[in-house]
Design an enzyme around this catalytic site. Structure first.
Site, PDB file in Angstrom:
ATOM      1  N   LYS A  53      11.599 -11.219  -0.330  1.00 37.08           N
ATOM      2  CA  LYS A  53      12.162 -12.420  -0.960  1.00 37.08           C
ATOM      3  C   LYS A  53      13.488 -12.081  -1.638  1.00 37.08           C
ATOM      4  CE  LYS A  53       7.652 -14.526  -1.287  1.00 37.08           C
ATOM      5  NZ  LYS A  53       6.460 -14.970  -2.021  1.00 37.08           N
ATOM      6  N   GLN A  97       3.822 -14.470  -7.550  1.00 40.24           N
ATOM      7  CA  GLN A  97       3.265 -13.917  -6.310  1.00 40.24           C
ATOM      8  C   GLN A  97       1.740 -13.841  -6.416  1.00 40.24           C
ATOM      9  OE1 GLN A  97       5.121 -13.362  -3.610  1.00 40.24           O
ATOM     10  NE2 GLN A  97       3.376 -12.698  -2.412  1.00 40.24           N
ATOM     11  N   ASP A 120       7.214 -22.868  -4.315  1.00 41.00           N
ATOM     12  CA  ASP A 120       6.086 -22.529  -3.438  1.00 41.00           C
ATOM     13  C   ASP A 120       5.301 -23.785  -3.033  1.00 41.00           C
ATOM     14  OD1 ASP A 120       5.759 -19.925  -2.584  1.00 41.00           O
ATOM     15  OD2 ASP A 120       4.792 -19.234  -4.429  1.00 41.00           O
TER      16      ASP A 120
HETATM   17  N1  GUN Z   1       0.847 -14.663  -1.402  1.00 40.37           N
HETATM   18  C1  GUN Z   1       0.739 -14.827  -0.062  1.00 40.37           C
HETATM   19  N2  GUN Z   1       1.558 -15.813   0.354  1.00 40.37           N
HETATM   20  C2  GUN Z   1       2.191 -16.282  -0.738  1.00 40.37           C
HETATM   21  C3  GUN Z   1       3.170 -17.285  -0.945  1.00 40.37           C
HETATM   22  O1  GUN Z   1       3.619 -17.990  -0.044  1.00 40.37           O
HETATM   23  N3  GUN Z   1       3.578 -17.448  -2.228  1.00 40.37           N
HETATM   24  C4  GUN Z   1       3.086 -16.715  -3.260  1.00 40.37           C
HETATM   25  N4  GUN Z   1       3.525 -16.968  -4.478  1.00 40.37           N
HETATM   26  N5  GUN Z   1       2.185 -15.783  -3.090  1.00 40.37           N
HETATM   27  C5  GUN Z   1       1.745 -15.561  -1.836  1.00 40.37           C
END
Ligand code: GUN
Length: 304
Positions: A53, A97, A120
C-alpha cells in the site's frame, strides 16, 4: 483457450490515470491525497500488504503514513491513533489493517473510522450505501473485480453470476455489486448443498474462499468468465507433482508459489476468460484503494 485477464496491466493503467489526476489536483487545488494506515502487530502477510500500500501511494504521488503499533497495543491506543488521522486535513483516507490481535474488538475499531475517510468501505454506513446504491466507499477487492470486467468489456447485465464465498469484505460486497449491475446472483458458502450445481450454472463465476483447487474443470460451464480471488501460498512439501512441474521456475526461485481457489490448468481450457493467480485480482486491490483515496481527496476539495 481462455482470454487471460491481466490485473497487472489493468491496475497499472488505473495507477497511471490516478497519477495524472493527482498532478492536476495539486496544480489546481494544492491538494495531495493522503492515506493513513494503522498496522497492529507483526503478522507477516499484513506487513507485506501494508508495504504494498505504501509503495502504491508513492507510485501515484500520494502522501502515505503508517502507524506501526506493537501486538500488545490497547484498543484505546488504536482508537487514539484513528482520531489523530481523522483530525488531519492532509489525510483523506485511513484504514486499519486486518486481522487485529484477538484482544481488540474489530467492530469497535471499524465503527470508529469516520465513513467519509473509510477508504476500505468496511464501516456499516458504507456497507448500507452499497446496499442502497448510494455513493460511498466500496471495498477495494470487490470493486476491482467489477472494474476488471468493465475494462475487458464483459457484459454482466442479465448474466447468471455465482459468488462462491460470503465474507464481509469480499464475498458479500462482490455479490451486491454484481446485483447492482443487474446480474442474477447466487451466493454459495460452507453450508451450500450442491456447489457444483450452482457453479455450473454460472456465466460469471467468482471465487473467494481460500482453498486451493476448490473449483475443478467439471464444475465450470463451457465459456464461463472465471474470476479467482483466492490467494494460497503453497510450499514445495504441500504441492503435487503437476503443480511442481507447472510452477517449477517459481518453486526453484522462492521455495513456494501462489495459487488461487480455481484449478487453473483444468478450468482455463473451458473458460472464455479467466484471471490468473498471481497477477489477476491481487494487484487490483491496491489500485482500487488508491482510487477510493483519490475520490476522498476530491470530495474534500469539493470536486466530484
Ligand atoms: N486484510 C485483508 N484484506 C484487507 C483489506 O482490504 N483491508 C484491510 N484493512 N485489511 C485487510
Amino acid at each position: 483457450m481462455a482470454k487471460l485477464i491481466s490485473g497487472v496491466k489493468i491496475s497499472s493503467d488505473i495507477k497511471n490515470e490516478i497519477k495524472e489526476e493527482v498532478k492536476e489536483l495539486i496544480r489546481v487545488k494544492g491538494i495531495r491525497p493522503g492515506l493513513g494506515v494503522i498496522l497492529v502487530g507483526e503478522d507477516p502477510a499484513s506487513r507485506v500488504y501494508v508495504a504494498n500500500k505504501e509503495k502504491g501511494c508513492a507510485e501515484v504521488g500520494f502522501l502515505s503514513e503508517t502507524a506501526r503499533m506493537p501486538a500488545d497495543a490497547t484498543e484505546e491506543q488504536v482508537l487514539k491513533q484513528i482520531n489523530l488521522y481523522q483530525k488531519r486535513e492532509d489525510i483523506h483516507g485511513l484504514l486499519v489493517q486486518l486481522p487485529l490481535p484477538s484482544h481488540i474488538n474489530k467492530d469497535k475499531i471499524l465503527h470508529a473510522i469516520s465513513p467519509d475517510k473509510d477508504v476500505d468501505g468496511f464501516h456499516p454506513v458504507n456497507i448500507g450505501k452499497l446496499v442502497a446504491q448510494q455513493e460511498g466507499f466500496v471495498p477495494a477487492t470487490p470493486a476491482g473485480v467489477i472494474e476488471m470486467m468493465k475494462r475487458e468489456e464483459i457484459k454482466i447485465k442479465g448474466k447468471n453470476a455465482t459468488m462462491v464465498g460470503h465474507s464481509e469484505i469480499v464475498g458479500k460486497p462482490c455479490a451486491l455489486l454484481l446485483l447492482n449491475e443487474w446480474a442474477t446472483v447466487t451466493v454459495c458458502h460452507i453450508e451450500t448443498r450442491d456447489l457444483k450445481y450452482h457453479t455450473r450454472n454460472a456465466d460469471i463465476l467468482v471465487v473467494a474462499v481460500g482453498k486451493p483447487k476448490l473449483i475443478s474443470g467439471d464444475m465450470v460451464k463451457e465459456g464461463a468468465v472465471v474470476i479467482d480471488i483466492g490467494i494460497n501460498r503453497i510450499t514445495a512439501d504441500k504441492a503435487d507433482e503437476k503443480l511442481l512441474e507447472w510452477r517449477k521456475d517459481d518453486f526453484d526461485k522462492k521455495g513456494a508459489t501462489l495459487v488461487g481457489d480455481v484449478d487453473f490448468q483444468e478450468v482455463e481450457p473451458r473458460a472464455s476468460a479467466i484471471t490468473p493467480v498471481p497477477g489477476g485480482v491481487g494487484p487490483m486491490t491496491i489500485a482500487m484503494l488508491l482510487k477510493n483515496t483519490l475520490q476522498s481527496a476530491k470530495r474534500f476539495a469539493d470536486i466530484r
